[in-house]
Write an enzyme that holds these catalytic residues in place. Structure first.
Site, PDB file in Angstrom:
ATOM      1  N   ARG A 116      98.099-109.710  -8.769  1.00  0.00           N
ATOM      2  CA  ARG A 116      97.451-110.481  -9.837  1.00  0.00           C
ATOM      3  C   ARG A 116      96.457-111.478  -9.251  1.00  0.00           C
ATOM      4  NH1 ARG A 116      99.225-115.259 -11.529  1.00  0.00           N
ATOM      5  NH2 ARG A 116     101.418-114.807 -11.073  1.00  0.00           N
ATOM      6  N   TYR A 168      76.829-108.743 -29.620  1.00  0.00           N
ATOM      7  CA  TYR A 168      77.812-107.668 -29.716  1.00  0.00           C
ATOM      8  C   TYR A 168      78.944-108.049 -30.674  1.00  0.00           C
ATOM      9  CZ  TYR A 168      81.961-105.025 -28.262  1.00  0.00           C
ATOM     10  OH  TYR A 168      83.114-104.277 -28.257  1.00  0.00           O
ATOM     11  N   ASP A 240      75.049-111.711 -21.094  1.00  0.00           N
ATOM     12  CA  ASP A 240      75.730-110.421 -21.087  1.00  0.00           C
ATOM     13  C   ASP A 240      74.668-109.379 -20.758  1.00  0.00           C
ATOM     14  OD1 ASP A 240      76.927-107.973 -21.598  1.00  0.00           O
ATOM     15  OD2 ASP A 240      78.066-108.708 -23.320  1.00  0.00           O
ATOM     16  N   LYS A 265      80.651 -99.366 -18.995  1.00  0.00           N
ATOM     17  CA  LYS A 265      79.419 -98.638 -19.276  1.00  0.00           C
ATOM     18  C   LYS A 265      78.788 -98.092 -17.991  1.00  0.00           C
ATOM     19  CE  LYS A 265      80.119-100.688 -23.355  1.00  0.00           C
ATOM     20  NZ  LYS A 265      81.377-101.384 -23.681  1.00  0.00           N
TER      21      LYS A 265
END
Length: 526
Positions: A116, A168, A240, A265
């Site tokens: 983690r 978005y 972004d 993406k």
């Protein structure tokens, strides 16, 4: 290069270095320092003078903010060693599929203790991304939304964030249904108009967040000027840049403070993994992002990190080919009489001023195209009729995709708050042969404009039901096997074709045939 120099030193080589090699070495040393064997770093606990929480929460790595890479973008995606300290020098970064790491002793920490907090495979990915983005550090998250959420967690109660109004849908939902409930003031503005942004800035404004091009209206923001404006008011600027991967745009070099990607993406490109990235150019900001990543447990798992490392190797090739295709598709759409308006950061897709700004901060238009048709029904028929543009959310993969944002990717935005026309179609152009894509799109436009029924299957569903099957089946099975459709008279309600149910005897025979084949294979292997 650094490794080969270290090997020469260990062998006591007295050969003089070439001037070019010496210059490269000095640049690397200036960027990442003399101590690069990060695997040997220790954190003693017995004589520690600082608090435990003051220790770094992420493994030590180079700061690439001022790194000058002499390689071109295509080479930068490929020429990278994710594990230079590995004694076996693997060609690819290994997957460190482990939750914990054995420590040097009970009184000191090594570079890794718990996945983690840090994992060598994730460090390799974060280093490569930081190098591509010229970041002080980059951090990999389980989803793009986890990355965006971490950026909003930099704010505290009472702070204000200014956000591009064309944002978005997932980010809009996060801001309006999470951040506002935590006491953060959210204000939507048109970031393409700097005067509007300047008027919206208050003493409480701590962060401006935008997209350029915006998703999905492809509006262009001048990131350089917006960064200057933000910094004049001591405000951070976050972008972004999912639509503009680092092979065509590097916002940190334009003055941006934080760059976010949905790595799902373009960094993946194959729709086989999900992830998000946060890149920062300030080392102190990197410490805060790393703390949140560790404290909230949102880091990316090792296997997905490996997949993204693999995807990066072909990112330039994929993006370059998709861009070339997109330019041709945009030309087709802009000239078609049934298309009302095209939104694309290329010729014919935006104003000359917007195109000038985009070209000044990016090396290409990307591969996302949006357009309107004047009719919601026409847009739906267009997508349904396409064989190569698969109807799905997301973008940036090798396959071409299409969607209607108002009912798909941006459906979470209430209708009264949307700035999108309901008939808007968004295409993500892939790497297929562009002539096939243009032919498919023209065919879909013809179907959408006619009253003809759109066929359910038209040869591109990969079922290949008209072909003979292999292996050859025994005669008693071949006549009734389920691999072919029924005759036209075997139809259900409203003419829907059905499958002939197998009788018990045929089922037993088929099971026996398959079992016999499995046993034969087992005997061959033994």
């Amino acid at each position: 290069m650094w490794r080969s120099w270290k090997q020469k030193q260990s062998k006591g080589s007295e050969a003089e270095s070439l001037p070019e090699e010496t210059g490269n070495l000095e640049r690397v040393r200036g960027s990442i320092g003399d101590c690069i064997d990060f695997s040997q770093i220790r954190y003693p606990q017995e004589k520690r003078s600082c608090r435990y929480d003051d220790l770094p929460t992420f493994p030590i790595r180079p700061n690439f903010a001022s790194f000058e890479n002499s390689l071109r973008p295509a080479s930068q995606c490929v020429v990278f060693d994710g594990c230079p300290e590995d004694p076996y020098h693997p060609s690819n970064t290994p997957i460190y599929q482990t939750s914990t790491f054995v420590q040097p002793s009970s009184s000191e920490f090594g570079p890794y203790d718990y996945t983690r907090s840090g994992n060598p495979t994730r460090t390799a990915l974060e280093k490569h991304v930081a190098m591509l983005e010229h970041a002080a550090a980059a951090f990999a998250f389980s989803f793009g939304m986890a990355a965006l959420h971490t950026v909003t967690r930099l704010l505290k109660q009472g702070d204000q964030i200014l956000v591009n109004e064309d944002i978005y849908g997932g980010m809009h939902r996060l801001l309006t249904q999470d951040c506002q409930h935590n006491g953060v003031q959210v204000t939507f503005v048109d970031t393409t108009d700097l005067s509007t942004v300047a008027k919206a800035i208050t003493s409480k404004t701590k962060l401006i967040h935008t997209e350029s091009p915006s998703n999905p209206r492809m509006r262009i923001t001048d990131l350089r000027k917006l960064a200057v404006l933000a910094h004049q008011h001591n405000v951070l600027l976050s972008v972004d840049s999912t639509m503009m991967p680092p092979v065509i745009c590097q916002p940190l070099l334009l003055g941006v403070d934080i760059v976010v990607h949905s790595a799902t993406k373009f960094f993946s490109g194959h729709a086989d993994c999900t992830g998000g990235l946060v890149c920062v150019r300030d080392p102190e900001l990197a410490h805060r992002v790393a703390f949140l990543q560790n404290a909230e447990g949102t880091a990316l798992a090792p296997f997905e990190c490996f997949l993204f490392l693999r995807g990066i190797k072909t990112m330039w090739l994929r993006v370059n080919r998709a861009q070339e295709n997109a330019v041709q598709i945009a030309k087709l759409l802009s000239k078609h009489p049934l298309i009302k308006e095209v939104f694309f950061p290329g010729p014919g897709g935006c104003s000359s001023e917007a195109l000038r700004i985009h070209n000044s901060q990016s090396s290409g238009p990307g591969c996302i195209i949006s357009f309107t048709t004047g009719s919601v029904d026409f847009s739906r028929r267009l997508l349904d009729a396409s064989r190569l543009f698969k109807t799905t959310v997301s973008f940036g993969r090798v396959n071409s995709l299409g969607e209607m944002p108002c009912t798909m990717s941006h459906a979470s935005i209430p209708a009264e708050q949307r700035t999108l026309p309901p008939d808007l179609v968004r295409l993500s152009v892939g790497i297929e042969e562009v002539r096939d894509l243009m032919q498919d799109l023209q065919r879909a436009l013809d179907f959408a404009s006619s009253q003809r029924q759109i066929p359910d299957h038209d040869g591109y569903d990969s079922r290949f039901e008209d072909l003979p099957v292999v292996p050859r089946l025994p005669p008693d099975i071949e006549e009734t096997h389920t691999f072919h459709r029924c005759n036209s008279q075997d139809t259900g309600p409203e003419g829907v074709q059905t499958f002939v149910p197998l009788t018990a005897s045929v089922t037993v025979a088929l099971v026996a045939f398959v079992a016999g084949g499995i046993m034969a294979i087992a005997r061959c292997r033994n």
